[in-house]
Design an enzyme around this catalytic site. Structure first.
Site, mmCIF file in Angstrom:
data_model
loop_
_atom_site.group_PDB
_atom_site.id
_atom_site.type_symbol
_atom_site.label_atom_id
_atom_site.label_comp_id
_atom_site.label_asym_id
_atom_site.label_seq_id
_atom_site.Cartn_x
_atom_site.Cartn_y
_atom_site.Cartn_z
ATOM 1 N N HIS A 1 16.400 49.423 24.614
ATOM 2 C CA HIS A 1 17.485 49.169 25.573
ATOM 3 C C HIS A 1 18.799 49.756 25.029
ATOM 4 O O HIS A 1 19.504 50.497 25.734
ATOM 5 C CB HIS A 1 17.595 47.655 25.792
ATOM 6 C CG HIS A 1 18.758 47.231 26.640
ATOM 7 N ND1 HIS A 1 18.609 46.751 27.919
ATOM 8 C CD2 HIS A 1 20.084 47.208 26.392
ATOM 9 C CE1 HIS A 1 19.796 46.456 28.421
ATOM 10 N NE2 HIS A 1 20.717 46.719 27.513
ATOM 11 N N GLU A 2 19.071 49.462 23.769
ATOM 12 C CA GLU A 2 20.311 49.973 23.156
ATOM 13 C C GLU A 2 20.270 51.493 23.017
ATOM 14 O O GLU A 2 21.300 52.150 23.151
ATOM 15 C CB GLU A 2 20.544 49.332 21.786
ATOM 16 C CG GLU A 2 20.727 47.816 21.815
ATOM 17 C CD GLU A 2 21.850 47.353 22.731
ATOM 18 O OE1 GLU A 2 22.858 48.087 22.857
ATOM 19 O OE2 GLU A 2 21.717 46.289 23.341
ATOM 20 N N HIS B 1 21.445 53.103 26.210
ATOM 21 C CA HIS B 1 22.910 53.234 26.240
ATOM 22 C C HIS B 1 23.352 54.397 25.354
ATOM 23 O O HIS B 1 24.193 55.203 25.733
ATOM 24 C CB HIS B 1 23.575 51.973 25.676
ATOM 25 C CG HIS B 1 23.439 50.753 26.526
ATOM 26 N ND1 HIS B 1 23.850 50.715 27.833
ATOM 27 C CD2 HIS B 1 22.967 49.510 26.245
ATOM 28 C CE1 HIS B 1 23.623 49.502 28.325
ATOM 29 N NE2 HIS B 1 23.080 48.749 27.375
ATOM 30 N N ASP C 1 26.522 44.617 30.015
ATOM 31 C CA ASP C 1 26.367 45.775 30.894
ATOM 32 C C ASP C 1 26.906 45.566 32.312
ATOM 33 O O ASP C 1 27.668 46.387 32.815
ATOM 34 C CB ASP C 1 24.881 46.165 30.974
ATOM 35 C CG ASP C 1 24.300 46.395 29.587
ATOM 36 O OD1 ASP C 1 25.085 46.642 28.654
ATOM 37 O OD2 ASP C 1 23.073 46.328 29.445
HETATM 38 ZN ZN ZN Z 1 22.781 46.716 27.486
#
Ligand code: ZN
Length: 285
Positions: A61-62, A65, A159
């Site tokens: 997930h990171e 980004h 987010d």
């Molecule tokens: Zn996030």
């Protein structure tokens, strides 16, 4: 959350160091046990695999980004995994709302894809008769769905809150947009905190405290930057120019046990092993 000591690097992806904080190493066996119980398996191995899968999901997930941030010319210092989730620490976060929006959305997008993959592969494994693997994959898929949805709530600076700010910035300006996003973020944090306390979910309480403080901290940072920008040509110009790059973090909280009425701390964990039974019998959290 500037510098966190006590973390170990486990790898490097796209040149970004992936680090695990010491508190997560300590809690990992407990989270593994929790998963083993939740999966209804007697094997601690599956529990640990699920726990590892969880934090791999958070790291991915990171990374979602981070990859978009790198493409936008940001620098990603590191990805740090903590019991409350993951953080991608970035320098020079773009102030253009469009860039911020795309970076913010990339993480939940990865989680949605992982949710889909977990569901499909889990279903496939189950039909092949690999039940433990199937269940684990499906649980991880569900967790990724939670991770995506929870992060998209407008709890700035997570987010959804960043999306919210990016959406307001063209109309209100960065400062006012941040002020409003931080206000909503704090309200959300209070809601999470109260919910976590009533359900005995201490991880959620920790996340709530973090969001509350981070929302305020980021609003203050933007306020200082805006003030500095106004003095770019005045007597304060040298100071304004020497002001360090904005340093921001993106947070993906721990997705486990969302929606469940308990956490690993709140419920007496049913252990398969006598040793653990001895150790945890008197735990009252
Ligand atoms: Zn996030």
């Amino acid at each position: 959350m500037q510098k966190m000591g006590g973390s170990t690097q486990i790898g490097r992806v796209f040149g970004i160091p992936i680090k695990v904080h010491i508190t997560l190493w300590i809690l990992l066996p407990l989270i593994g046990l929790h998963f083993a119980t939740a999966l209804g398996t007697r094997s601690l191995l599956w529990g640990l695999l699920a726990a590892a899968g969880l934090f791999a999901s958070v790291a991915l997930h990171e990374l979602g980004h981070s990859v978009v941030a790198l493409a936008k010319g940001c620098r990603v210092r590191e990805i740090l995994l903590l019991p409350i989730g993951g953080m991608a620490q970035m320098d020079r976060m773009p102030s253009r709302p469009r860039d911020e929006l795309q970076i913010a959305v990339a993480g939940p997008l990865v989680s949605f894809v992982l949710a889909l993959a977990g569901g499909l592969l889990g279903g496939f494994a189950t039909t092949l008769g690999w039940r433990a693997l199937g269940t684990t994959l499906m649980v991880l898929g569900g967790i990724n769905l939670m991770l995506a949805l929870f992060n998209l709530l407008p709890s700035f600076p997570m987010d959804g809150g960043r999306v919210f700010r990016a959406w307001m910035t063209p109309r209100l300006g960065r400062l006012e947009a941040t002020r409003r996003a931080a206000k909503v973020g704090r309200i959300m944090a209070v809601i999470f905190g109260v919910f976590g306390l009533f359900n005995g979910n201490l991880i959620l309480v920790a996340i709530a405290i973090f969001i509350y403080m981070a929302a305020g901290a980021e609003y203050r940072t933007v306020r200082i930057q805006e003030a500095m920008n106004q003095h770019q040509f005045g007597p304060w110009a040298p100071l304004a120019q020497s002001w360090p790059d904005e340093r921001e973090v993106l947070v993906g909280p721990a997705p486990y046990e969302k929606g469940h009425a308990s956490s690993i701390f709140a419920r007496p964990v049913r252990m398969q092993h006598d040793l653990f039974e001895e150790l945890f019998r008197d735990w009252k959290w």
